[in-house]
Design an enzyme around this catalytic site. Structure first.
Site, PDB file in Angstrom:
ATOM      1  N   LYS A 279       0.835  -1.196   0.000  1.00  0.00           N
ATOM      2  CA  LYS A 279       0.000   0.000   0.000  1.00  0.00           C
ATOM      3  C   LYS A 279       0.873   1.252   0.000  1.00  0.00           C
ATOM      4  O   LYS A 279       0.681   2.159  -0.790  1.00  0.00           O
ATOM      5  CB  LYS A 279      -0.924  -0.035   1.224  1.00  0.00           C
ATOM      6  CG  LYS A 279      -1.833   1.151   1.324  1.00  0.00           C
ATOM      7  CD  LYS A 279      -2.825   1.012   2.463  1.00  0.00           C
ATOM      8  CE  LYS A 279      -3.517   2.360   2.664  1.00  0.00           C
ATOM      9  NZ  LYS A 279      -4.523   2.363   3.699  1.00  0.00           N
TER      10      LYS A 279
ATOM     11  N   GLU B  47      10.473  -4.750   4.443  1.00  0.00           N
ATOM     12  CA  GLU B  47      10.521  -6.169   4.052  1.00  0.00           C
ATOM     13  C   GLU B  47      10.209  -6.307   2.562  1.00  0.00           C
ATOM     14  O   GLU B  47      10.902  -6.999   1.815  1.00  0.00           O
ATOM     15  CB  GLU B  47       9.496  -6.989   4.851  1.00  0.00           C
ATOM     16  CG  GLU B  47       9.790  -7.141   6.323  1.00  0.00           C
ATOM     17  CD  GLU B  47       9.143  -6.052   7.171  1.00  0.00           C
ATOM     18  OE1 GLU B  47       8.853  -4.952   6.634  1.00  0.00           O
ATOM     19  OE2 GLU B  47       8.937  -6.294   8.381  1.00  0.00           O
TER      20      GLU B  47
ATOM     21  N   ARG C  36      -5.305  -4.336   5.814  1.00  0.00           N
ATOM     22  CA  ARG C  36      -5.883  -5.641   6.188  1.00  0.00           C
ATOM     23  C   ARG C  36      -7.306  -5.825   5.657  1.00  0.00           C
ATOM     24  O   ARG C  36      -7.918  -6.854   5.907  1.00  0.00           O
ATOM     25  CB  ARG C  36      -5.826  -5.826   7.703  1.00  0.00           C
ATOM     26  CG  ARG C  36      -6.467  -4.701   8.503  1.00  0.00           C
ATOM     27  CD  ARG C  36      -6.079  -4.786   9.966  1.00  0.00           C
ATOM     28  NE  ARG C  36      -6.544  -3.651  10.751  1.00  0.00           N
ATOM     29  CZ  ARG C  36      -5.909  -2.494  10.891  1.00  0.00           C
ATOM     30  NH1 ARG C  36      -4.753  -2.304  10.267  1.00  0.00           N
ATOM     31  NH2 ARG C  36      -6.399  -1.534  11.633  1.00  0.00           N
TER      32      ARG C  36
ATOM     33  N   GLU D  20      -4.799  -6.389  14.768  1.00  0.00           N
ATOM     34  CA  GLU D  20      -4.278  -5.082  14.342  1.00  0.00           C
ATOM     35  C   GLU D  20      -5.404  -4.043  14.405  1.00  0.00           C
ATOM     36  O   GLU D  20      -5.162  -2.858  14.620  1.00  0.00           O
ATOM     37  CB  GLU D  20      -3.683  -5.161  12.927  1.00  0.00           C
ATOM     38  CG  GLU D  20      -2.666  -4.067  12.644  1.00  0.00           C
ATOM     39  CD  GLU D  20      -1.914  -4.240  11.326  1.00  0.00           C
ATOM     40  OE1 GLU D  20      -2.507  -4.017  10.257  1.00  0.00           O
ATOM     41  OE2 GLU D  20      -0.717  -4.579  11.362  1.00  0.00           O
TER      42      GLU D  20
ATOM     43  N   HIS E   6      -4.972 -32.803  17.792  1.00  0.00           N
ATOM     44  CA  HIS E   6      -3.838 -33.625  18.219  1.00  0.00           C
ATOM     45  C   HIS E   6      -2.699 -32.750  18.729  1.00  0.00           C
ATOM     46  O   HIS E   6      -1.559 -33.207  18.812  1.00  0.00           O
ATOM     47  CB  HIS E   6      -3.381 -34.507  17.057  1.00  0.00           C
ATOM     48  CG  HIS E   6      -4.450 -35.468  16.639  1.00  0.00           C
ATOM     49  ND1 HIS E   6      -4.596 -36.712  17.207  1.00  0.00           N
ATOM     50  CD2 HIS E   6      -5.478 -35.324  15.769  1.00  0.00           C
ATOM     51  CE1 HIS E   6      -5.652 -37.312  16.677  1.00  0.00           C
ATOM     52  NE2 HIS E   6      -6.215 -36.487  15.797  1.00  0.00           N
TER      53      HIS E   6
ATOM     54  N   LYS F 146       9.383  -0.811  13.904  1.00  0.00           N
ATOM     55  CA  LYS F 146       9.965  -0.493  12.589  1.00  0.00           C
ATOM     56  C   LYS F 146      11.071   0.548  12.742  1.00  0.00           C
ATOM     57  O   LYS F 146      12.147   0.428  12.148  1.00  0.00           O
ATOM     58  CB  LYS F 146       8.899   0.074  11.646  1.00  0.00           C
ATOM     59  CG  LYS F 146       7.842  -0.912  11.190  1.00  0.00           C
ATOM     60  CD  LYS F 146       6.898  -0.216  10.210  1.00  0.00           C
ATOM     61  CE  LYS F 146       5.671  -1.026   9.921  1.00  0.00           C
ATOM     62  NZ  LYS F 146       4.672  -0.328   9.128  1.00  0.00           N
TER      63      LYS F 146
HETATM   64  O1  F6P Z   1       3.203  -3.058   9.684  1.00  0.00           O
HETATM   65  C1  F6P Z   1       1.844  -3.162   9.588  1.00  0.00           C
HETATM   66  C2  F6P Z   1       1.351  -2.771   8.247  1.00  0.00           C
HETATM   67  O2  F6P Z   1       1.323  -1.402   8.121  1.00  0.00           O
HETATM   68  C3  F6P Z   1      -0.002  -3.384   7.953  1.00  0.00           C
HETATM   69  O3  F6P Z   1      -1.039  -2.623   8.429  1.00  0.00           O
HETATM   70  C4  F6P Z   1       0.031  -3.522   6.483  1.00  0.00           C
HETATM   71  O4  F6P Z   1      -0.939  -4.416   6.034  1.00  0.00           O
HETATM   72  C5  F6P Z   1       1.437  -4.012   6.294  1.00  0.00           C
HETATM   73  O5  F6P Z   1       2.191  -3.278   7.222  1.00  0.00           O
HETATM   74  C6  F6P Z   1       2.001  -3.841   4.918  1.00  0.00           C
HETATM   75  O6  F6P Z   1       1.971  -2.509   4.517  1.00  0.00           O
HETATM   76  P1  F6P Z   1       2.164  -2.115   3.010  1.00  0.00           P
HETATM   77  O7  F6P Z   1       1.055  -2.723   2.228  1.00  0.00           O
HETATM   78  O8  F6P Z   1       2.130  -0.612   2.986  1.00  0.00           O
HETATM   79  O9  F6P Z   1       3.496  -2.644   2.563  1.00  0.00           O
END
Ligand code: F6P
Length: 535
Positions: A199, A205, A259, A344, A375, A504
């Site tokens: 987004k 990451e 989300r 969240e 199990h 972060k």
């Molecule tokens: O770290 C949480 C978050 O901001 C989530 O709310 C979101 O879904 C995820 O990171 C990924 O964010 P983005 O789509 O901006 O990479």
């Protein structure tokens, strides 16, 4: 309002010692404490809520203005106050043509246009009209994203495997190089499409994994690598910076929370896997639940009732967690998906107005596919010292008609668990068992104690005809709205996530120290761990 909470608490205290099964002395209990919409049934009769408590919970919802808040969300009001945004993921699956105005602009035409662009792209990839660099159709898609840009697509793609008829979809989310390495080494870059889904297009990451994937493509394809890339984001300026051509970029607005985003461009892997027509059925299922949430009377309103049961368990019974137990292997990723959706959204400690909450908010959400969980951790569910409300999901039919015995066994296990949680096994029954096994005296008592199940443990069951795109859409939208109802009652903002920010920031600051820069301003534990982890 505190009066209603007090009355609920009194109802709970007065029912101390009453069993759930005794509530079925009311022959109408199942009818009153279950609700069905478009084939989806929610049975919450195996909880300790009685008619008086349900009435009080409905009063609470009225008092907290849940219906008004719901309508404000669907109207596009800026209910995400801390980020000053509307919350309109529901618009992504709406069919209405009446204008939906956000910031003075009707957002519906843009939503329709983006859906058509996704469909055109998905059709092109699936048919081979948009060819891979080596010629022929793309065989594989790697979606790079995390959190909301990963969990929804992974969960839904796995859930809908009987509908797969497009390229194989793979998902890379973790910054741990192990995941991208294990994923890419099985694939041929010459026939693999990489979707970068973020987004914000800043998530470290995702940006790190994207760079690695782009290098992998460039090594094999040189300048043609860009033809193997697509992006999904709200930050179109940043996607352009990565050289991805505009017709491969699918944008969405900031009023779609991460989300809650699988209904739009973030759902591109789902559309690639099952095709545009089935994706529309997925949207239709969610839309059916939206309509139900908006129009069903309060005592027949599934998301409202599910939310009220959640409030009862969390605030009145004070249970700290809830378990999601899909008796549907294809929903194995649902607990992980709901962890983000629920925790969240509602893992908050201050109200919308920034004041500390007077009551507990969201519980810990966890779970695992049944029967595997049986199990593993069901021992604790049945005989542990904590009571954990269970949410079981099960389909009447399966996509494997030739394996009917499997499905019958699966359904029997699902029903057996909710029955066992409710009924338990009394000390008397356990004593009889121990006696039948030949135990006498003190040993009989001890053996009976092991075999006693307290029972009276609540569960809800969601039953649906078959796991289809439509029913999956219904189920996910149901959970979204349940989270909304609970958040509305707690008076929190379910649509921000400030709690993820601090980690972060600290991680960014730690990277140079991990690489050898001085770390003396860190606490002694962190310093020692940095030393231990240096290689
Ligand atoms: O770290 C949480 C978050 O901001 C989530 O709310 C979101 O879904 C995820 O990171 C990924 O964010 P983005 O789509 O901006 O990479």
């Amino acid at each position: 309002m505190s009066d209603i909470w007090n009355k609920l608490q009194e109802n709970h205290s007065a029912a101390d010692g009453r069993t759930i099964i005794s509530l079925f002395d009311d022959p109408e209990r199942f009818d009153r404490f279950s609700v069905e919409t478009d084939g989806l049934l929610l049975d919450f009769s195996k909880t300790g809520i009685d008619r008086a408590a349900l009435d009080l919970l409905q009063d609470l919802a009225d008092d907290r203005g849940v219906a008004g808040k719901r309508d404000a969300m669907f109207r596009g009001e800026r209910i995400n106050r801390s980020e000053d945004r509307a919350v309109l993921h529901t618009a992504l699956r709406a069919s209405g043509s009446e204008p939906l105005i956000v910031d003075g602009e009707d957002v519906r035409p843009g939503i329709r246009e983006t859906l058509r662009a996704m469909e055109n792209f998905a059709d092109g990839i699936r048919s081979g009209r948009i060819p891979a660099a080596k010629g022929g159709a793309f065989t594989d898609v790697v979606n790079i994203g995390i959190g909301g840009s990963d969990l929804g697509p992974v969960m839904a793609v796995r859930a809908l495997s009987p509908y797969h008829n497009g390229p194989r979809c793979h998902f890379v989310s973790n910054v741990d190089g192990a995941q991208i390495s294990d994923t890419l080494q099985k694939l041929d870059p010459r026939s693999t499409l990489v979707i970068i889904a973020s987004k914000t297009f800043t998530t470290i990451e995702t940006m790190t994994n994207a760079e690695t994937a782009i290098s992998w493509l460039k090594n094999a394809l040189g300048s043609k690598a860009v033809s193997h890339l697509a992006a999904v984001s709200t930050a179109l300026d940043k996607t352009a910076g990565m050289g991805i051509s505009p017709e491969r970029v699918f944008g969405f607005a900031d009023w779609v929370g991460g989300r809650y985003s699988l209904w739009g461009p973030v759902g591109l892997p789902i559309m690639l896997a099952i095709g545009p027509a089935e994706f529309r059925n997925f949207l239709a299922g969610a839309r059916a639940m939206d309509t139900h949430f908006l129009t069903a009377p309060a005592d027949r309103n599934m998301p409202l009732l599910m939310g009220l049961v959640g409030i009862w368990h969390r605030n009145i019974c004070r249970y700290p967690t809830r378990a999601i137990l899909p008796y549907d292997q294809r929903l194995a990723k649902l607990p992980a998906y709901l962890q983000q959706l629920d925790m969240e959204s509602n893992g908050k400690r201050v109200s919308n107005r920034g004041t500390p909450l007077e009551r507990s908010s969201g519980p810990v959400v966890w779970g695992e596919a049944g029967t595997n969980g049986q199990h593993a951790f069901y021992q604790l569910l049945h005989q542990g010292t904590e009571i954990i409300p269970a949410e079981l999901l099960v389909a009447a039919g399966s996509h494997e008609p030739s394996l009917r015995d499997h499905h019958d066994l699966l359904k029997a296990n699902c029903l057996a668990q909710s029955e066992a949680l409710m009924l338990g096994r009394s000390p008397e029954q356990a004593l009889e068992m121990a006696a039948a096994l030949g135990y006498t005296g003190e040993e009989q008592r001890v053996q009976a104690a092991y075999r006693t199940f307290p029972g009276n443990r609540p569960s809800m069951t969601l039953a649906y005809p078959l796991l289809t795109p439509f029913s999956l859409g219904q189920i996910i939208a149901l959970y979204e709205h349940r989270v909304f109802v609970e958040g509305a009652i707690w008076g929190i903002n379910s649509f921000d996530q400030w709690g993820v920010e601090l980690g972060k920031e600290l991680a960014s600051a730690l990277v140079p120290m991990i690489k050898g820069a001085p770390a003396e301003d860190k606490d002694l534990s962190t310093q020692a761990l940095i030393r231990k982890l240096s290689v």
